[in-house]
Write an enzyme that holds these catalytic residues in place. Structure first.
Site, PDB file in Angstrom:
ATOM      1  N   SER A 619      32.837   9.416  42.810  1.00  0.00           N
ATOM      2  CA  SER A 619      32.561  10.084  44.083  1.00  0.00           C
ATOM      3  C   SER A 619      31.071  10.154  44.396  1.00  0.00           C
ATOM      4  CB  SER A 619      33.147  11.503  44.074  1.00  0.00           C
ATOM      5  OG  SER A 619      32.521  12.307  43.096  1.00  0.00           O
ATOM      6  N   LYS A 662      33.213  20.993  46.691  1.00  0.00           N
ATOM      7  CA  LYS A 662      31.894  20.376  46.855  1.00  0.00           C
ATOM      8  C   LYS A 662      31.154  20.941  48.067  1.00  0.00           C
ATOM      9  CE  LYS A 662      33.262  16.089  44.566  1.00  0.00           C
ATOM     10  NZ  LYS A 662      33.636  14.674  44.727  1.00  0.00           N
TER      11      LYS A 662
END
Length: 749
Positions: A619, A662
C-alpha cells in the site's frame, strides 16, 4: 428502517441474518443421506455459524428417530470379544434391569430349590442307590475271598487280602508258601482291581446322575424366566442368542448359585457373576426428548473423548479390565444423529483425525482398550459437522487427499452483508432479541442507528453491514451498562458512543505511546512545509482486536549508479515479500515513463524511517514512487498531505486495506501537531466507498479543515503534491535521469 421508539416494540430476530448462501448449502448438506456428505462450516468468529448450525441440526434431528441404545454384554463363546446389542431407544435401560432382575431371582430361587427337602430326598436317593451297589460289590468279593480262605481288609494302598489262619491246622505256614496260595491270592487281587473300577464307574454314574438331577431341577427354575425374556425381545436375534448362551452358562455353573457366599469367595473367582451384567453403553433414554436424534458437540476431541475408552483396575501391578468398564465416546453417543467438532481442536490430535476418517469410511466403530479384550464394533450412521475457518479448510482440501472424500459440503459464512433496509431492520431485531434474552435495557431508535453505523464501520464499507454479531453484542451489553450508570430507562445514542469510545481507550495504550512520541518530537514527522525525497506514507498497526493508523515517514536518496532501486528494509531482512514486490514494481514504472531513450542508471535507496518492527504490504508503493521522483527531480513534496495506494507498473492506483484507520491516523497526527486547514490524504478512488470515518473526521472534512484526494493514477498524485503539471515533472525527471546515465557512461569509459 422500521418506525419505533424503542426495540421493545419490534419482533425479536429468530433467524440467521445475511447468510443465504451458507443456509442453502447447509440445508442441502443435511438433506443428503450419504456418509461422504459431511459438512465443513467456515467463517469468521462471531458470525453466528455455531448458533445457526445447532439450530439447523435440531430441526433435522426432530425428523430422525433411527438412533438406538447400545449394550455391551459378555460373550460366552469368545470371552475376550464382548458382544454388542443394539436396541430401540429407551429399551437398553429396560434390558439391563431385566437381566439384573433375572440374576437376582435365579440366585434366590435356585438357592431355595437346592436347599429344599424334595431336592435333598432325590439327592439322597441317588446316593443311597450308589451305596447299595457299592456294598453289593464289596460283599460279593468279600464272600468269595472268605470261601477261598482270605479276609478282605482296607489299607493305605487299597484293598488287600490276608489269609485266614485256622486254629486246628498246623500246616498254615507251609500252605502260605505253596503255589496254590499265591494263585488264589492273585485271583482275588485281580478281582479286587475289577471291583475298584466298577465302584468308580458307579461313582461316576452317581455324579452324572446328580448333575442331571441338578440340571433338570435348574432348568425347571430357569426356563420360564429365559423363555419370558426371549418372547419379550423376540425382534432381537442377538438378545435371543445371548439369553440362550447365558442359560447354558448358568446350568454349567449352577452350583455357584446356591453356594454359601463365604465359600464362594474362598474357592471361586469373585468376578464370576460379572459375566451376567449388562453394560448400558449408550443410553438414549437419558435425554427426556429421546425421540430426537442426538446432537453431540465435543469441545475436547482427544481419542478417548471421541472414540471411547476402557477403565482399568490394578491388581498387584497387573492391569485388568472387562466389558463393564467400556466407556463410550462422542462418536458412539452421536450415532444415529450429528457430531459437531471444532476443527482447530480436532487437528491438535492427529490420531483423532485419522480415526475419524476411518470411521466415516468403514461406518463402524469399536473401543480401543489397548488390552487383550476386543469389543465388537458398532455400526455407525451419523453426519459430522466440522466448524472452522477458511484457512484451515484450504489447507485440508489441498494437503489431505481424504478430506474432500468425506466432507463434500462446504458452508461458507460471510462476515458482511448488503446494507439495505431489510438487513438494518434485522440488526434492530437482533438487538431486541438480545435485550429480551439477556435482560438488558431496550434501545431507542437513535441508539440502534448508532449500532448500525458501528456495524458498517466494522466492515470498512459504506454499502455493507457486519455479520460478526459478537462484536455488535459486546457494544449492546456495554451500552446497557452505561445506560444503567446514567439511570435511564432505555439505551440511547450517547450510551453507544460512550461504549465505543471507552472500548477504544481500553485498547489504545500503544496508540497513546506513539502519539506521545510524536508530541515530544522523538518520532520525526512534519505536517507542514515541503521536502525533497520525503513523504508521509500511511500504515496500520494491529494490536489484537484493535487496529489504528499512523503516518510513516518515507525517505528516498538517489545518485548516478548501477544498483537500481534498493529497498533498505529488504537489505536488513525487515521487509516482507509483498513489500519487496512493490519496490520492484517502481523500477518498471520509472523505466517505462522516464528512461525510454537511454539506460536507467541510478542508485536509489528507499527507507521507512524509524521503523523497528519490519514492514510488509504494497500500500506504500504509491508514496514511494512520489518520493523517488521527488528525489530524482529535486522537486519538493508537500508534507501536509499523506499518501496511500498500491500501484502497478502502468501507474494505476489500486485499492488498499485499512483505509479508515490510515485516514483517521493522519488526521489524529495533524490534530496533535496543529490543524492548518490544508492537510489531507491521497487515497485510491476505488477506496471511497470504504471511508466509514468517525463523526469528528467527517465533520472536519465538511468544514474544510481536512481533505480527501481521490485519484486513479500516479500522475494525479504528483500534481497534488507539487502543484506542478505532470508533463513538467516528467521533463525535469527525465533530464535528470539522462544526466545520471551520461555520468555512468563516462565512469565506464
Amino acid at each position: 428502517m422500521l418506525t419505533y421508539k424503542n426495540t421493545s416494540e419490534i419482533e425479536p430476530l429468530e433467524s440467521i441474518l445475511g447468510q443465504k448462501r451458507a443456509i442453502d448449502a447447509m440445508e442441502i448438506g443435511l438433506k443428503i443421506d450419504n456418509p461422504a456428505y459431511n459438512i465443513y462450516l467456515a467463517g469468521e468468529s462471531g458470525t453466528g455459524k455455531t448458533t445457526y448450525a445447532i439450530k439447523a441440526l435440531k430441526k433435522y434431528a426432530s425428523q430422525k428417530s433411527a438412533h438406538k441404545d447400545w449394550c455391551y454384554v459378555y460373550n460366552f463363546e469368545h470371552p475376550r470379544e464382548p458382544s454388542v446389542i443394539g436396541l430401540e431407544k429407551g429399551l437398553g435401560k429396560v434390558f439391563k434391569k431385566d437381566i439384573e432382575k433375572l440374576i437376582e431371582t435365579l440366585l434366590d430361587e435356585l438357592k431355595d430349590t437346592f436347599e429344599s427337602e424334595d431336592f435333598e430326598i432325590g439327592k439322597n436317593q441317588l446316593i443311597d442307590d450308589y451305596e447299595i451297589q457299592k456294598d453289593a460289590l464289596l460283599k460279593k468279593i468279600k464272600k468269595y475271598g472268605e470261601e477261598k480262605g482270605f479276609k478282605l481288609k482296607n489299607s493305605k494302598v487299597g484293598m488287600v487280602f490276608i489269609p485266614i489262619k485256622s486254629e486246628d491246622k498246623d500246616d498254615d505256614d507251609s500252605y502260605e508258601d505253596s503255589e496254590e496260595f499265591y494263585k488264589v491270592k492273585r485271583e482275588l487281587e485281580n478281582m479286587a482291581i475289577q471291583v475298584v473300577y466298577k465302584i468308580r464307574d458307579v461313582e461316576d454314574a452317581a455324579k452324572e446322575a446328580l448333575l442331571e438331577l441338578e440340571e433338570e431341577v435348574a432348568k425347571f427354575v430357569i426356563d420360564p424366566y429365559i423363555q419370558s425374556l426371549t418372547e419379550k425381545y423376540e425382534e432381537y436375534d442377538k438378545v435371543k442368542i445371548y439369553l440362550n448362551n447365558m442359560k447354558k452358562n448358568i446350568l454349567e455353573y449352577v452350583y455357584l448359585f446356591y453356594m454359601d457366599e463365604d465359600e464362594l469367595k474362598d474357592k471361586y473367582d469373585k468376578d464370576h457373576f460379572l459375566k451376567y451384567k449388562v453394560n448400558l453403553f449408550v443410553d438414549n433414554d437419558s435425554d427426556k426428548n429421546n425421540s430426537t436424534a442426538p446432537i453431540i458437540v465435543e469441545m475436547n476431541p482427544n481419542p478417548s473423548n471421541l472414540f471411547g475408552k476402557a477403565e482399568y483396575d490394578y491388581y498387584n501391578g497387573n492391569v485388568k479390565t472387562d466389558f463393564t468398564k467400556l466407556i463410550p465416546g462422542a462418536v458412539h453417543k452421536a450415532n444415529g444423529g450429528y457430531l459437531v467438532l471444532y476443527v482447530d481442536q480436532l487437528l491438535r490430535y492427529g490420531l483423532s483425525w485419522d480415526i475419524l476418517k476411518r470411521t466415516i469410511q468403514s461406518r463402524k466403530i469399536s473401543v480401543d482398550t489397548q488390552t487383550s479384550i476386543k469389543p465388537e464394533s458398532i455400526p455407525i450412521d451419523m453426519k459430522v459437522i466440522l466448524i472452522g475457518n477458511n484457512y484451515t479448510y484450504n489447507l485440508l482440501y489441498n494437503y489431505d487427499p481424504d478430506f474432500n472424500k468425506y466432507f463434500k459440503i462446504f458452508v461458507d459464512f460471510d462476515d458482511e452483508m448488503d446494507k439495505n433496509e431489510c438487513n438494518e431492520e434485522g440488526i434492530a431485531r437482533f438487538i431486541a432479541l438480545q435485550c429480551n434474552r439477556n435482560n438488558l435495557k431496550h434501545f431507542t431508535y437513535n441508539a440502534v442507528k448508532e449500532v448500525i453505523k458501528l456495524s458498517t464501520k466494522i466492515t470498512g464499507d459504506n454499502y455493507k453491514l457486519s455479520t460478526q454479531f459478537n462484536k455488535i453484542l459486546e457494544i449492546v451489553v456495554e451500552g446497557d451498562a452505561y445506560a444503567t450508570i446514567r439511570g435511564v430507562e432505555y439505551v440511547d445514542k450517547e450510551d453507544i458512543k460512550k461504549a465505543i469510545d471507552e472500548r477504544r481507550k481500553r485498547l489504545s495504550r500503544i496508540e497513546s505511546k506513539i502519539d506521545e512520541s510524536l508530541e515530544k518530537g522523538f518520532t520525526l514527522m512534519e505536517t507542514q512545509g515541503r521536502r525533497v525525497g520525503v513523504i508521509n506514507g500511511l500504515s496500520v498497526l494491529n494490536m489484537g482486536e484493535y487496529s489504528f493508523g499512523r503516518p510513516s515517514r518515507i525517505t528516498v536518496t538517489t545518485s548516478p549508479g548501477s544498483k537500481g532501486i534498493v529497498n533498505i528494509e529488504r537489505e536488513v531482512n525487515m521487509s516482507g515479500p509483498i513489500h519487496n514486490k512493490g519496490v520492484l514494481i517502481l523500477g518498471g514504472y520509472i523505466s517505462e515513463n522516464f528512461a525510454q531513450e537511454f539506460p536507467l542508471s541510478i542508485n536509489a535507496y528507499i527507507c521507512f524511517e524509524q521503523n523497528y518492527g519490519g514492514v510488509d504490504g504494497d500500500s506504500a508503493t504509491g508514496a514511494e514512487v512520489y518520493a523517488l521522483i521527488s528525489s530524482i527531480s529535486k522537486i519538493p513534496l508537500k508534507q501536509n498531505i499523506a499518501a496511500t495506494g498500491s500501484m502497478n507498473q502502468k501507474g494505476e492506483i489500486q485499492v488498499v486495506g485499512g483505509i479508515v484507520e490510515k485516514v483517521e491516523g493522519f488526521y489524529s497526527t495533524c490534530k496533535r501537531k496543529g490543524l492548518t486547514g490544508n492537510q489531507g490524504v491521497i487515497i485510491p478512488r476505488n477506496n471511497s466507498r470504504n471511508l466509514v470515518l468517525s463523526d469528528e473526521v467527517n465533520e472536519a472534512i465538511e468544514n474544510g479543515e481536512f481533505k480527501i484526494y481521490e485519484i486513479d493514477r500516479i500522475e494525479e498524485a504528483l500534481e497534488i503534491l507539487t502543484d506542478m503539471k505532470f508533463e513538467q515533472i516528467k521533463k525535469i525527471t527525465t533530464e535528470k535521469l539522462r544526466e545520471f546515465s551520461n555520468i555512468q557512461n563516462k565512469i565506464k569509459e
